[in-house]
Design an enzyme around this catalytic site. Structure first.
Site, PDB file in Angstrom:
ATOM      1  CD  GLU A  85      22.537  18.226  -3.779  1.00  0.00           C
ATOM      2  OE1 GLU A  85      22.173  17.380  -2.931  1.00  0.00           O
ATOM      3  OE2 GLU A  85      23.589  18.117  -4.436  1.00  0.00           O
ATOM      4  CB  CYS A 117      28.151  19.867  -4.769  1.00  0.00           C
ATOM      5  SG  CYS A 117      27.337  19.159  -3.326  1.00  0.00           S
ATOM      6  CG  HIS A 240      32.850  20.152  -3.202  1.00  0.00           C
ATOM      7  ND1 HIS A 240      31.824  21.035  -2.931  1.00  0.00           N
ATOM      8  CD2 HIS A 240      32.447  18.937  -2.735  1.00  0.00           C
ATOM      9  CE1 HIS A 240      30.839  20.383  -2.335  1.00  0.00           C
ATOM     10  NE2 HIS A 240      31.194  19.122  -2.199  1.00  0.00           N
TER      11      HIS A 240
END
Length: 355
Positions: A85, A117, A240
Protein backbone atom coordinates in the site's frame (compact mmCIF):
# COMPACT_ATOMS: atom_id res chain seq x y z
CA UNK A 1 -11.42 -34.18 -1.47
CA UNK A 2 -8.23 -33.27 -3.34
CA UNK A 3 -7.41 -29.77 -2.16
CA UNK A 4 -5.61 -27.61 -4.79
CA UNK A 5 -3.28 -26.32 -2.08
CA UNK A 6 -1.76 -29.77 -1.62
CA UNK A 7 -0.26 -29.55 -5.10
CA UNK A 8 1.67 -26.40 -4.14
CA UNK A 9 4.59 -25.71 -1.84
CA UNK A 10 7.13 -23.08 -0.81
CA UNK A 11 10.46 -23.56 -2.58
CA UNK A 12 12.15 -20.36 -1.47
CA UNK A 13 11.53 -17.60 1.06
CA UNK A 14 13.31 -14.43 2.04
CA UNK A 15 12.96 -11.36 4.19
CA UNK A 16 14.49 -7.90 4.24
CA UNK A 17 14.50 -5.25 6.97
CA UNK A 18 16.25 -1.86 6.64
CA UNK A 19 19.13 -1.22 9.01
CA UNK A 20 17.85 2.09 10.39
CA UNK A 21 15.75 2.07 13.61
CA UNK A 22 13.66 4.80 15.20
CA UNK A 23 13.08 4.25 18.96
CA UNK A 24 9.59 4.71 20.39
CA UNK A 25 10.95 7.13 22.97
CA UNK A 26 12.19 9.42 20.21
CA UNK A 27 8.73 9.65 18.59
CA UNK A 28 7.12 10.31 21.98
CA UNK A 29 9.69 13.01 22.80
CA UNK A 30 9.03 14.94 19.60
CA UNK A 31 5.23 14.87 19.85
CA UNK A 32 4.84 14.98 23.63
CA UNK A 33 3.18 11.58 23.99
CA UNK A 34 3.16 10.13 27.53
CA UNK A 35 5.13 6.90 27.93
CA UNK A 36 2.03 4.78 28.64
CA UNK A 37 0.76 5.63 25.14
CA UNK A 38 3.40 3.50 23.45
CA UNK A 39 4.66 1.05 26.08
CA UNK A 40 1.41 -0.89 25.93
CA UNK A 41 2.01 -1.55 22.22
CA UNK A 42 4.92 -3.90 23.03
CA UNK A 43 7.11 -2.36 20.32
CA UNK A 44 10.66 -1.21 21.13
CA UNK A 45 11.55 0.59 17.90
CA UNK A 46 10.60 0.58 14.26
CA UNK A 47 12.59 -0.04 11.09
CA UNK A 48 12.69 2.89 8.65
CA UNK A 49 13.88 2.91 5.07
CA UNK A 50 17.02 4.72 3.97
CA UNK A 51 16.84 7.61 1.46
CA UNK A 52 17.59 5.24 -1.43
CA UNK A 53 15.05 2.57 -0.41
CA UNK A 54 11.36 2.10 -1.15
CA UNK A 55 8.89 -0.78 -1.16
CA UNK A 56 10.11 -1.95 -4.57
CA UNK A 57 13.83 -2.02 -3.75
CA UNK A 58 13.08 -3.83 -0.48
CA UNK A 59 10.92 -6.30 -2.41
CA UNK A 60 13.85 -6.98 -4.74
CA UNK A 61 16.15 -7.73 -1.80
CA UNK A 62 13.66 -10.15 -0.24
CA UNK A 63 13.04 -11.78 -3.62
CA UNK A 64 16.75 -12.33 -4.21
CA UNK A 65 16.90 -14.20 -0.89
CA UNK A 66 13.88 -16.29 -1.89
CA UNK A 67 15.45 -17.08 -5.27
CA UNK A 68 18.71 -18.15 -3.60
CA UNK A 69 16.78 -20.67 -1.50
CA UNK A 70 14.54 -21.86 -4.34
CA UNK A 71 17.57 -22.77 -6.48
CA UNK A 72 15.69 -22.48 -9.76
CA UNK A 73 16.31 -20.43 -12.87
CA UNK A 74 14.32 -17.17 -12.80
CA UNK A 75 12.96 -17.93 -16.28
CA UNK A 76 10.84 -20.71 -14.70
CA UNK A 77 8.83 -18.17 -12.70
CA UNK A 78 5.59 -17.64 -14.62
CA UNK A 79 3.93 -15.03 -12.36
CA UNK A 80 5.05 -12.18 -10.10
CA UNK A 81 2.67 -10.57 -7.59
CA UNK A 82 3.61 -7.48 -5.59
CA UNK A 83 1.43 -6.57 -2.60
CA UNK A 84 1.86 -3.11 -1.08
CA UNK A 85 0.00 0.00 0.00
CA UNK A 86 3.07 2.23 -0.41
CA UNK A 87 4.09 1.77 -4.04
CA UNK A 88 6.59 4.35 -5.32
CA UNK A 89 4.44 4.89 -8.44
CA UNK A 90 0.73 5.65 -8.40
CA UNK A 91 0.51 4.43 -12.00
CA UNK A 92 3.24 1.95 -12.92
CA UNK A 93 3.60 -1.59 -11.64
CA UNK A 94 6.35 -2.51 -9.24
CA UNK A 95 5.96 -6.19 -10.15
CA UNK A 96 7.58 -5.55 -13.53
CA UNK A 97 10.57 -3.82 -11.90
CA UNK A 98 11.11 -6.78 -9.59
CA UNK A 99 10.67 -9.25 -12.44
CA UNK A 100 13.20 -7.35 -14.57
CA UNK A 101 15.72 -7.10 -11.72
CA UNK A 102 15.58 -10.86 -11.09
CA UNK A 103 15.75 -11.85 -14.77
CA UNK A 104 12.19 -13.20 -14.85
CA UNK A 105 10.95 -11.13 -17.81
CA UNK A 106 9.61 -11.17 -20.48
CA UNK A 107 7.51 -14.36 -20.52
CA UNK A 108 5.73 -13.94 -17.20
CA UNK A 109 2.58 -12.52 -15.63
CA UNK A 110 3.20 -9.49 -13.40
CA UNK A 111 0.66 -7.61 -11.29
CA UNK A 112 0.50 -5.25 -8.32
CA UNK A 113 -2.16 -6.16 -5.77
CA UNK A 114 -3.99 -4.01 -3.22
CA UNK A 115 -5.83 -5.02 -0.04
CA UNK A 116 -4.17 -2.98 2.69
CA UNK A 117 -1.87 -5.32 4.68
CA UNK A 118 -3.32 -8.47 3.05
CA UNK A 119 -2.21 -7.80 -0.55
CA UNK A 120 0.94 -9.90 -0.21
CA UNK A 121 -1.18 -12.78 1.05
CA UNK A 122 -3.47 -12.28 -1.94
CA UNK A 123 -0.38 -12.97 -4.03
CA UNK A 124 0.06 -16.29 -2.24
CA UNK A 125 -3.57 -17.24 -2.89
CA UNK A 126 -3.33 -16.30 -6.58
CA UNK A 127 -0.07 -18.20 -6.92
CA UNK A 128 -1.59 -21.33 -5.41
CA UNK A 129 -4.42 -21.19 -7.95
CA UNK A 130 -2.14 -20.68 -10.93
CA UNK A 131 0.31 -23.41 -9.95
CA UNK A 132 -2.31 -26.00 -8.94
CA UNK A 133 -4.12 -25.46 -12.26
CA UNK A 134 -0.92 -25.96 -14.23
CA UNK A 135 -0.95 -22.48 -15.78
CA UNK A 136 2.51 -21.69 -14.37
CA UNK A 137 5.29 -23.80 -12.86
CA UNK A 138 6.54 -21.30 -10.27
CA UNK A 139 5.29 -17.95 -8.94
CA UNK A 140 6.81 -15.17 -6.83
CA UNK A 141 4.64 -13.42 -4.20
CA UNK A 142 6.03 -10.32 -2.46
CA UNK A 143 4.69 -8.26 0.44
CA UNK A 144 6.54 -4.99 1.01
CA UNK A 145 5.80 -1.61 2.58
CA UNK A 146 7.32 1.62 3.75
CA UNK A 147 4.33 2.03 6.00
CA UNK A 148 2.60 5.39 6.06
CA UNK A 149 1.37 7.26 9.12
CA UNK A 150 0.52 10.90 9.70
CA UNK A 151 3.19 12.62 11.85
CA UNK A 152 2.01 12.78 15.44
CA UNK A 153 -0.70 10.14 14.94
CA UNK A 154 -0.62 7.05 17.16
CA UNK A 155 0.00 4.94 14.03
CA UNK A 156 3.41 6.58 13.69
CA UNK A 157 4.69 4.55 16.63
CA UNK A 158 4.42 1.28 14.72
CA UNK A 159 4.27 2.03 10.95
CA UNK A 160 7.60 0.65 9.70
CA UNK A 161 9.42 -0.74 6.66
CA UNK A 162 10.25 -4.27 5.51
CA UNK A 163 9.62 -6.94 2.88
CA UNK A 164 9.04 -10.68 2.54
CA UNK A 165 9.00 -12.85 -0.58
CA UNK A 166 8.05 -16.44 -1.38
CA UNK A 167 8.63 -18.57 -4.45
CA UNK A 168 5.88 -21.14 -4.80
CA UNK A 169 5.91 -24.17 -7.05
CA UNK A 170 4.84 -27.81 -7.24
CA UNK A 171 4.64 -29.66 -3.93
CA UNK A 172 7.33 -32.10 -5.08
CA UNK A 173 10.69 -30.85 -3.85
CA UNK A 174 9.19 -28.02 -1.78
CA UNK A 175 10.50 -27.01 1.64
CA UNK A 176 6.92 -26.73 2.93
CA UNK A 177 3.57 -27.73 1.44
CA UNK A 178 0.21 -25.99 1.75
CA UNK A 179 -2.42 -28.31 3.24
CA UNK A 180 -5.43 -26.00 3.49
CA UNK A 181 -6.42 -22.34 3.17
CA UNK A 182 -9.44 -20.17 3.94
CA UNK A 183 -10.30 -16.53 3.19
CA UNK A 184 -12.81 -14.43 5.16
CA UNK A 185 -13.65 -10.86 4.03
CA UNK A 186 -16.28 -8.19 4.76
CA UNK A 187 -16.64 -4.47 4.07
CA UNK A 188 -15.40 -3.14 7.42
CA UNK A 189 -14.06 0.46 7.21
CA UNK A 190 -11.34 0.39 9.86
CA UNK A 191 -8.52 1.94 7.80
CA UNK A 192 -8.49 3.84 4.51
CA UNK A 193 -6.85 6.51 2.39
CA UNK A 194 -8.71 8.54 -0.22
CA UNK A 195 -7.07 9.43 -3.51
CA UNK A 196 -4.78 12.48 -3.28
CA UNK A 197 -4.48 12.23 0.51
CA UNK A 198 -0.93 11.66 1.70
CA UNK A 199 -1.69 9.74 4.90
CA UNK A 200 -4.27 7.06 5.78
CA UNK A 201 -7.09 7.53 8.27
CA UNK A 202 -8.37 5.00 10.76
CA UNK A 203 -11.61 4.41 12.62
CA UNK A 204 -10.38 3.40 16.05
CA UNK A 205 -13.74 1.95 17.08
CA UNK A 206 -13.48 -0.55 14.22
CA UNK A 207 -9.77 -1.37 14.45
CA UNK A 208 -9.84 -4.08 17.11
CA UNK A 209 -12.91 -6.25 17.58
CA UNK A 210 -14.90 -5.67 14.33
CA UNK A 211 -11.85 -5.75 12.08
CA UNK A 212 -8.66 -7.45 13.29
CA UNK A 213 -10.04 -9.92 15.84
CA UNK A 214 -13.28 -10.83 14.06
CA UNK A 215 -11.67 -11.55 10.70
CA UNK A 216 -8.63 -13.48 11.93
CA UNK A 217 -10.65 -15.54 14.38
CA UNK A 218 -13.26 -16.29 11.71
CA UNK A 219 -10.73 -17.48 9.11
CA UNK A 220 -8.77 -19.57 11.61
CA UNK A 221 -11.86 -21.15 13.16
CA UNK A 222 -13.17 -22.04 9.71
CA UNK A 223 -9.86 -23.70 8.84
CA UNK A 224 -9.88 -25.68 12.09
CA UNK A 225 -13.52 -26.68 11.55
CA UNK A 226 -12.98 -27.86 7.98
CA UNK A 227 -9.73 -29.71 8.63
CA UNK A 228 -10.48 -31.15 12.05
CA UNK A 229 -7.17 -29.79 13.30
CA UNK A 230 -6.76 -28.51 16.86
CA UNK A 231 -4.56 -25.64 18.09
CA UNK A 232 -2.27 -28.20 19.73
CA UNK A 233 -1.54 -29.79 16.32
CA UNK A 234 0.52 -26.75 15.24
CA UNK A 235 4.16 -26.19 16.15
CA UNK A 236 4.07 -22.51 15.13
CA UNK A 237 1.33 -19.92 14.62
CA UNK A 238 1.73 -16.49 13.02
CA UNK A 239 -0.80 -13.66 12.84
CA UNK A 240 -0.76 -10.20 11.32
CA UNK A 241 1.08 -7.94 13.75
CA UNK A 242 -0.15 -4.32 13.86
CA UNK A 243 1.56 -4.11 17.24
CA UNK A 244 3.10 -6.52 19.72
CA UNK A 245 -0.01 -7.19 21.77
CA UNK A 246 -2.79 -8.01 19.23
CA UNK A 247 -1.22 -11.22 17.83
CA UNK A 248 -0.66 -12.56 21.35
CA UNK A 249 -4.21 -11.72 22.37
CA UNK A 250 -5.87 -13.25 19.30
CA UNK A 251 -3.69 -16.36 19.59
CA UNK A 252 -4.68 -16.96 23.19
CA UNK A 253 -8.35 -16.44 22.35
CA UNK A 254 -8.05 -19.15 19.72
CA UNK A 255 -6.38 -21.56 22.14
CA UNK A 256 -2.72 -21.19 21.14
CA UNK A 257 0.16 -20.86 23.57
CA UNK A 258 2.91 -18.29 23.81
CA UNK A 259 5.40 -21.02 22.85
CA UNK A 260 3.60 -21.35 19.49
CA UNK A 261 3.24 -17.59 18.94
CA UNK A 262 6.58 -16.12 20.04
CA UNK A 263 8.90 -17.49 17.30
CA UNK A 264 6.89 -15.71 14.58
CA UNK A 265 6.72 -12.34 16.33
CA UNK A 266 8.74 -9.62 14.59
CA UNK A 267 6.76 -6.45 15.36
CA UNK A 268 8.18 -6.00 18.89
CA UNK A 269 11.61 -5.55 17.26
CA UNK A 270 10.83 -3.52 14.13
CA UNK A 271 7.20 -2.34 14.20
CA UNK A 272 4.39 -3.11 11.78
CA UNK A 273 5.71 -3.66 8.26
CA UNK A 274 2.13 -3.87 6.92
CA UNK A 275 2.18 -6.28 3.95
CA UNK A 276 5.36 -7.90 5.23
CA UNK A 277 4.11 -8.24 8.81
CA UNK A 278 2.74 -11.80 8.98
CA UNK A 279 4.87 -12.90 6.02
CA UNK A 280 8.11 -11.88 7.76
CA UNK A 281 6.86 -13.89 10.73
CA UNK A 282 6.37 -16.89 8.43
CA UNK A 283 9.85 -16.42 6.96
CA UNK A 284 11.33 -16.25 10.47
CA UNK A 285 9.60 -19.51 11.39
CA UNK A 286 10.78 -21.24 8.20
CA UNK A 287 14.33 -20.15 9.09
CA UNK A 288 14.17 -22.46 12.13
CA UNK A 289 11.42 -25.01 11.35
CA UNK A 290 12.05 -28.75 11.24
CA UNK A 291 10.61 -31.47 8.99
CA UNK A 292 7.09 -32.44 10.01
CA UNK A 293 6.28 -29.13 11.73
CA UNK A 294 2.77 -27.82 11.05
CA UNK A 295 2.50 -24.03 10.72
CA UNK A 296 -0.58 -21.81 10.85
CA UNK A 297 -0.31 -18.32 9.36
CA UNK A 298 -3.16 -15.81 9.27
CA UNK A 299 -2.46 -12.45 7.58
CA UNK A 300 -5.01 -9.62 7.87
CA UNK A 301 -5.77 -6.55 5.83
CA UNK A 302 -7.94 -3.60 6.75
CA UNK A 303 -11.08 -3.10 4.79
CA UNK A 304 -11.24 -5.99 5.88
CA UNK A 305 -10.14 -9.59 5.38
CA UNK A 306 -8.00 -12.45 6.63
CA UNK A 307 -6.51 -15.59 5.10
CA UNK A 308 -5.60 -18.69 7.10
CA UNK A 309 -3.07 -21.26 5.84
CA UNK A 310 -2.03 -24.64 7.20
CA UNK A 311 1.52 -25.40 6.00
CA UNK A 312 3.49 -28.64 6.54
CA UNK A 313 7.30 -28.54 6.58
CA UNK A 314 9.19 -31.20 4.60
CA UNK A 315 12.67 -32.73 4.70
CA UNK A 316 13.82 -30.22 2.04
CA UNK A 317 13.76 -27.41 4.60
CA UNK A 318 17.19 -28.34 5.97
CA UNK A 319 19.08 -27.83 2.73
CA UNK A 320 17.49 -24.44 2.04
CA UNK A 321 17.68 -22.66 5.39
CA UNK A 322 21.34 -21.66 5.14
CA UNK A 323 21.27 -20.42 1.56
CA UNK A 324 20.33 -16.79 2.35
CA UNK A 325 20.33 -14.38 5.31
CA UNK A 326 17.72 -15.14 7.96
CA UNK A 327 15.14 -12.72 9.31
CA UNK A 328 17.07 -12.69 12.59
CA UNK A 329 20.18 -11.61 10.67
CA UNK A 330 18.29 -8.50 9.57
CA UNK A 331 16.75 -7.93 13.01
CA UNK A 332 20.18 -7.93 14.64
CA UNK A 333 21.79 -5.33 12.35
CA UNK A 334 20.56 -1.93 13.43
CA UNK A 335 21.58 1.73 13.37
CA UNK A 336 19.50 4.08 15.57
CA UNK A 337 18.38 7.35 13.95
CA UNK A 338 16.84 10.53 15.31
CA UNK A 339 13.38 11.77 14.44
CA UNK A 340 14.99 14.56 12.43
CA UNK A 341 16.87 12.08 10.24
CA UNK A 342 13.72 9.99 9.84
CA UNK A 343 11.63 13.05 8.90
CA UNK A 344 14.22 14.22 6.36
CA UNK A 345 14.59 10.83 4.70
CA UNK A 346 10.85 10.17 4.58
CA UNK A 347 10.31 13.71 3.21
CA UNK A 348 7.96 14.54 6.05
CA UNK A 349 9.51 18.01 6.12
CA UNK A 350 8.61 19.92 2.97
CA UNK A 351 10.74 22.95 2.14
CA UNK A 352 8.77 25.79 0.59
CA UNK A 353 10.46 28.16 -1.88
CA UNK A 354 11.73 31.40 -0.38
CA UNK A 355 10.10 34.67 -1.22
Amino acid sequence: MDRPEKRVGIHGWGGYVPRWRLPMEEIARVWGWPSHQYRGLNVREKSVDSPDEDSTTMGIEASLNALARAQIGPDRIGAVFFGSESKPYAVKPSATIIAEALGITPLTMASDLEFACRAGSEGLRASIGLISSGMVEYALAVGSDTAQAEPGDVLEFTASSGAAAFILGPSSGAAAVFEYSVTYVTDTPDFWRRAHLHYPRHGEGFTGEPAYFHHIMSSVRKLLEETGLRPSDFRYVIFHQPNGKFPVRVGKRLGFTMEQIEPGLVTPYIGNTYNASALLGLARVLDRAEPGDLILVAPFGSGAGSDAYAIRVTEKIREKQGLAPTVDDYLSRRTPVSYAEYARNRRILVMLPRG
